[in-house]
Design a protein around this motif. Structure first.
Motif, short mmCIF file in Angstrom:
data_model
loop_
_atom_site.label_atom_id
_atom_site.label_comp_id
_atom_site.label_asym_id
_atom_site.label_seq_id
_atom_site.Cartn_x
_atom_site.Cartn_y
_atom_site.Cartn_z
N VAL A 164 1.10 -0.89 0.16
CA VAL A 164 0.26 0.45 0.29
C VAL A 164 1.23 1.43 0.06
CG1 VAL A 164 -1.51 1.29 1.55
CG2 VAL A 164 -1.94 -1.16 1.73
N THR A 168 0.68 4.04 -3.08
CA THR A 168 0.11 5.18 -2.42
C THR A 168 1.60 6.66 -3.01
OG1 THR A 168 1.61 5.92 -0.40
CG2 THR A 168 -1.06 4.98 -0.48
N ALA A 214 -1.25 6.64 4.43
CA ALA A 214 -0.95 5.42 4.38
C ALA A 214 0.22 5.10 5.55
CB ALA A 214 -0.80 4.98 2.70
N ARG A 227 -8.12 0.51 8.98
CA ARG A 227 -9.11 0.70 7.42
C ARG A 227 -9.48 1.56 6.93
NH1 ARG A 227 -10.74 -4.73 9.70
NH2 ARG A 227 -11.96 -3.75 10.75
N LEU A 230 -7.18 4.29 5.22
CA LEU A 230 -7.15 3.88 4.38
C LEU A 230 -8.04 4.56 2.66
CD1 LEU A 230 -5.37 0.25 4.16
CD2 LEU A 230 -3.75 3.22 3.70
N GLY A 231 -10.00 4.04 3.92
CA GLY A 231 -10.44 4.77 2.67
C GLY A 231 -10.85 6.18 3.14
N SER A 234 -7.88 7.21 0.61
CA SER A 234 -8.79 7.34 -1.12
C SER A 234 -9.52 8.24 -1.43
CB SER A 234 -8.99 5.64 -1.06
OG SER A 234 -8.04 4.73 -0.98
N VAL A 270 -5.20 1.06 -3.55
CA VAL A 270 -5.78 1.00 -2.12
C VAL A 270 -7.11 0.99 -2.30
CG1 VAL A 270 -5.23 2.45 0.05
CG2 VAL A 270 -3.52 2.66 -2.11
N LEU A 271 -7.94 1.02 -2.25
CA LEU A 271 -9.39 1.31 -1.03
C LEU A 271 -9.84 -0.13 -1.33
CD1 LEU A 271 -11.71 3.29 -0.62
CD2 LEU A 271 -12.20 2.81 -3.38
N ALA A 274 -7.47 -1.72 1.85
CA ALA A 274 -8.39 -1.21 2.18
C ALA A 274 -8.61 -2.02 3.36
CB ALA A 274 -8.99 -0.01 2.45
N THR A 277 -6.57 -5.21 5.06
CA THR A 277 -5.15 -5.21 5.00
C THR A 277 -5.61 -5.80 6.86
OG1 THR A 277 -5.65 -3.14 6.22
CG2 THR A 277 -4.76 -3.07 4.05
#
Length: 565
Positions: A164, A168, A214, A227, A230-231, A234, A270-271, A274, A277
């Motif tokens: 991740v 990014t 991130a 989580r 990361l959301g 994004s 990434v989304l 997420a 992870t």
């Protein structure tokens, strides 16, 4: 309302306050998308439905998360959103300073030549939205900290925790590139480094916040916070980059840029990653081991570091040897970039040998900055020429087309950043395997001397010549100055870390620092030789002294490592 229960568990007052602030901020941002930001120019297309969705959907998810009792997810979402709020606030500040220089077709696309423009109510609504988001993040940070403390001090093994951050970084590079391509005579689309200063600061804040947020999210002890962060990150990237992509698709005279794809494609991944992870309520030891099996091995990360370094060197070599423009225009700094490519490629084979891998990886974690140091100087040729594009003269309009050298030099800069991140992550994995115990290196004096001299060296010109003004850090700040600043920060970083490192690791770090200083010093014979009347400047002698001091520190540390055996 005082006794209102939010889902299965009552939300804390701090979380409810943070949620209210982020909702208010989203409403302000949505209103700013509807109300014009300037009376002199409107949006280039019907953008407000998209902008409203990008503003209110993340806030709606926060409200839903709080209502369902997923407080960690809500706090993480707000933290991810707030990571971009300062950069977006500064970026929008360009409307106030000089809106005519903005590249924001979703909000502002003039239909005539403007020197300056006023701001409207929409601008102040956007400012209010960003300020409210920052306030929400400050409150949510306390909630996230409490949740992390209750979850424990260690986050455990995160799935995709090494992939991740790389994604990014790629997205951050995309944010710094031209947001949209333009044939419109009233919209001069430029990258962050070619545009106005306020917008540059905003884009740099965005690009820097993305990988940092991130990494911090993945290091959170609470799975929900990890989580959610990361959301939120994004969602913030989508809010910045997606409007430019849509503008390139629907507005006449505009095309989608490579930067938009680079920013959005990794963010989509990434989304998707997420929710994956962290283990989903792993109940057995076997399930936990299955989650850890997704973490790439040390061998894989060493191979990835070697591959990225090799690609960086190849791109830098092509960028140095190929023309910067469509003609045969060459940059005076091309041989310095070629030397940097050689320095980067030499350790690559040793990264794949177990005995020499830590040392070679340590070198790559430093010398990548040499590509940035020389690459920004090479790119300044193309950037200077591009500033003249479209200007009229006796022979008509001036027009330049970027050559292969400029394109590959820009690619080399992005790959150099990825090489650095991969080398650092590989070092973290190595330390997890071998530990960090052991004596420290007694090199404080030579390291301190090298640091002081390095500051002077990168701040002063390496050579002087009649009618030549060298870009610097304290004056004449230009594109090459970003390379000088990057190299200086890397040198100071390795000199400081070496004092607290084991002797072997310190010796490698100081060798890398000495090589980086040497790449700076050789600007005199490699670049100065192409300029009439060039003679050594103060930066040359200070850099030479700093390189010698760093070498002495490396020898001292190596001797300490040998005696420790």
């Amino acid at each position: 309302m005082a006794g209102f229960e939010w889902g299965r568990q009552k939300a804390s007052p701090a979380l409810r306050l943070s949620t209210g602030l982020v909702v208010a901020g989203a409403i302000a941002l949505a209103a700013g998308a509807v109300v014009p930001v300037s009376p002199d120019a409107g949006a280039g297309f019907l953008s407000w439905p998209l902008l409203v969705l990008l503003a209110v959907v993340p806030a709606g998810v926060v409200v839903a998360a709080v209502g369902s009792g997923r407080h960690g997810l809500a706090a993480g979402l707000i933290a991810g959103l707030v990571a971009f709020a300062p950069g977006r606030l500064v970026l929008d500040g360009q409307f106030l300073v000089n809106g005519a220089k903005t590249v924001r077709p979703e909000l502002y696309l003039p239909d005539r030549l403007l020197d300056r423009s006023a701001v409207g109510a929409g601008f102040w609504l956007l400012v209010a939205g960003h300020v409210l988001t920052v306030a929400a993040g400050l409150v949510a940070a306390r909630v996230a900290r409490e949740l992390n403390e209750s979850a424990g001090s260690e986050p455990g093994q995160r799935r995709w925790r090494l992939v991740v951050p790389l994604l990014t970084v790629v997205a951050a590079v995309g944010l710094l590139m031209t947001p949209v391509l333009s044939d419109d005579p009233f919209l001069l689309a430029r990258s962050a480094f070619e545009g106005p200063g306020v917008a540059l600061v905003g884009y740099l804040l965005l690009a820097g916040a993305l990988p940092i947020a991130a990494v911090l999210g993945l290091s959170a002890a609470s799975d929900g916070v990890a989580r959610g962060t990361l959301g939120g990150v994004s969602a913030a990237v989508f809010a910045v980059a997606l409007p430019g992509l849509v503008a390139g698709l629907v507005v006449n005279g505009l095309q989608v840029s490579t930067g938009a794809y680079l920013a959005l494609a990794p963010t989509v991944l990434v989304l998707i990653l997420a929710p994956l992870t962290t283990p989903q309520e792993a109940k057995t030891e076997g399930a936990d081991l299955a989650g850890e099996a997704r973490v790439p091995s040390l061998t894989l990360w060493r191979s990835l570091t070697a591959l990225l370094a090799l690609l960086t060197a190849v791109a830098a070599a092509i960028g140095a040897l190929a023309p910067q423009l469509g003609t045969a225009t060459e940059s005076p700094a091309r041989w310095q970039l070629f030397a940097a490519a050689i320095v980067v490629v030499l350790p690559v084979p040793f990264v794949l040998v177990r005995r020499t891998a830590p040392a070679a990886r340590g070198l790559l974690a430093v010398v990548w900055a040499g590509v940035v140091l020389a690459g920004t100087a090479v790119l300044s040729t193309a950037i200077t020429a591009s500033e003249a594009t479209g200007l009229g003269g006796l022979g008509g309009a001036i027009s330049y087309h970027l050559g292969l050298g400029a394109v590959f030099t820009a690619v080399a800069l992005g790959l150099a950043g990825l090489t650095a991140l991969s080398a650092v992550i590989t070092g973290v994995v190595e330390r997890d395997d071998v530990g960090t115990e052991g004596p420290r290196s007694p090199v404080l004096v030579p390291a301190a001397v090298a640091a002081v001299l390095a500051v002077g060296s990168f701040g002063m010109p390496v050579f002087t010549a009649p009618s030549y003004s060298a870009p610097g850090l304290w004056s004449d700040f230009d594109t090459p100055s970003w390379g000088l600043l990057t190299a200086l920060l890397v040198v100071l970083g390795v000199l400081a870390l070496g004092v607290r490192s084991r002797p072997g690791a310190a010796a490698v770090a100081y060798v890398g620092g000495a090589l980086l200083l040497a790449l700076h010093v050789v600007e005199l014979p490699l670049v100065g030789s192409t300029i009439d009347g060039a003679r050594p400047g103060l930066g040359f002698w200070l850099g030479l002294g700093a390189a010698v001091a760093a070498a002495v520190a490396a020898v001292t540390a190596a001797a300490g490592a040998k005696s420790a055996e």
